[in-house]
Design an enzyme around this catalytic site. Structure first.
Site, short mmCIF file in Angstrom:
data_model
loop_
_atom_site.label_atom_id
_atom_site.label_comp_id
_atom_site.label_asym_id
_atom_site.label_seq_id
_atom_site.Cartn_x
_atom_site.Cartn_y
_atom_site.Cartn_z
N GLY A 136 -1.35 4.76 -4.52
CA GLY A 136 -2.07 3.56 -4.89
C GLY A 136 -1.59 2.30 -4.22
O GLY A 136 -0.95 2.31 -3.17
N GLY A 191 -0.45 4.71 -0.04
CA GLY A 191 -1.17 5.96 0.19
C GLY A 191 -1.76 6.51 -1.10
O GLY A 191 -2.39 5.79 -1.88
N SER A 200 0.85 -1.20 0.00
CA SER A 200 0.00 0.00 0.00
C SER A 200 0.88 1.24 0.00
O SER A 200 1.87 1.31 0.73
CB SER A 200 -0.95 -0.01 1.20
OG SER A 200 -0.23 -0.11 2.41
N GLY A 203 -5.74 1.32 5.74
CA GLY A 203 -5.09 0.05 5.44
C GLY A 203 -5.94 -1.14 5.82
O GLY A 203 -5.99 -2.16 5.10
N ASP A 204 -6.63 -1.04 6.96
CA ASP A 204 -7.52 -2.12 7.39
C ASP A 204 -8.68 -2.28 6.41
O ASP A 204 -9.11 -3.41 6.11
CB ASP A 204 -8.07 -1.82 8.78
CG ASP A 204 -6.96 -1.55 9.80
OD1 ASP A 204 -5.86 -2.12 9.63
OD2 ASP A 204 -7.19 -0.77 10.74
#
Length: 318
Positions: free
Chosen positions: A228, A225, A223, A254-255
């Site tokens: 992308g 931010g 990931s 993120g979760d």
């Protein structure tokens, strides 16, 4: 469709406060705040229920302040299999500035005893009989070693389960050694895991991610931010980027991504469709405080605006 199990070894009550601009070493006036049950696995479970999944949740939970968690599980239909242990689950503080920067104050959590570890191990093995997808997320509390995490992952993997791991630092290194089905580091976590220089150059990230894939991890998701998400599986690398959003808080993005990926894979979406949906869910998460998919139509509309493309690995990347 089988149920999904999320495991949070170190849950927390998240206190998220808004400040104009954080002034270290000075008195900061918090304009408003929320307090809600969290922890990465708890957040993943919360989003999965919004996506229509049947979800169970387990891990260690402090007996002395369990009520907010129990209420959340009941409210959202999450099967509660947490092991209650003496003490209180930690409270983490997240300060969100008007410009979007977030400062996390994450506490270590309550210590657990060997008897608790053995009890949770027995519970996870029992739950694994009825759950094909198992998400292990977040940090480890005092008393739980990285070797124990490796043992849990290896045992579940050898039982044929699709084990998804989202953690960081030493725990991520240990998890990688156990080759789970999917890992999702961000850029900094990937660099720490491989003890490699941090670089946000895509070619370098791809090369680092390729190291994990070559170790036997079937799905490596990085990931990034606003830049992308990169996903490597047997089909190669795929990249997806969402349009910029008005950021309220990045906590839980993120979760939300992990929940979207697991949901998409479990329901049989193609890799491209699963990634686009997960990225849309994650992007919308930053527009709110707390996790949860509030409007399916918003997700569907954003999916149409996501840029997705295959990425070639440069043989010159270091």
């Amino acid at each position: 469709m089988s149920a999904i199990l999320t495991v949070t070894f170190n849950p927390a009550l998240d206190m998220t406060g808004s400040v104009s601009a954080l002034q270290p070493g000075d008195v900061n006036l918090v304009q408003n705040y929320t307090l809600h049950p969290a922890g990465k696995g708890v957040n993943v479970a919360r989003v999965l229920t919004d996506l229509g999944a049947t979800v169970a949740a387990s891990g260690f939970l402090g007996a002395d302040n369990q009520d907010p968690f129990a209420h959340l599980f009941t409210e959202h239909g999450i099967a509660d299999h947490f092991l209650r242990v003496p003490g209180v689950s930690r409270t983490n503080v997240k300060l969100v500035e008007k410009a979007g920067r977030v400062t996390d104050l994450n506490f270590p959590g309550m210590a657990v005893e060997q008897a608790d570890i053995e009890a949770l191990t027995a519970r996870l093995l029992s739950l694994a009989e009825h759950h094909e997808w198992i998400v292990l997320a977040g940090s480890l509390p005092p008393g739980v070693s990285t070797e124990q995490l490796t043992t849990w992952i290896t045992t579940l993997r050898d039982a044929g389960k699709k084990v998804v791991v989202d953690t960081s630092q030493h725990a991520l290194r240990a998890a990688v050694e156990a080759t789970p089905w999917l890992v999702k580091p961000n850029e900094a976590e990937l660099a720490q895991c491989l003890n490699a220089p941090i670089s946000n150059e895509q070619a370098v990230l791809l090369a680092r991610g390729e190291q994990l894939f070559n170790q036997g991890i079937a799905n490596v998701v990085i990931s990034r931010g606003v830049d992308g998400v990169l996903w490597r599986d047997k089909e190669g690398w795929l990249k997806a980027v969402a349009p910029a959003q008005s950021v309220v808080s990045t906590v839980g993005a993120g979760d939300s991504l992990v929940a979207g990926l697991v949901s998409g894979c479990q329901t049989g979406l193609s890799k491209e469709a699963a990634l686009c949906r997960a990225v849309a869910i994650s992007a919308l998460a930053v527009t709110q405080v707390g996790v949860g998919v509030r409007n399916d139509e918003d997700v569907n509309q954003l999916i149409e605006k996501i840029s997705v493309s295959p990425v070639e690995l440069s043989v010159h990347a270091e």
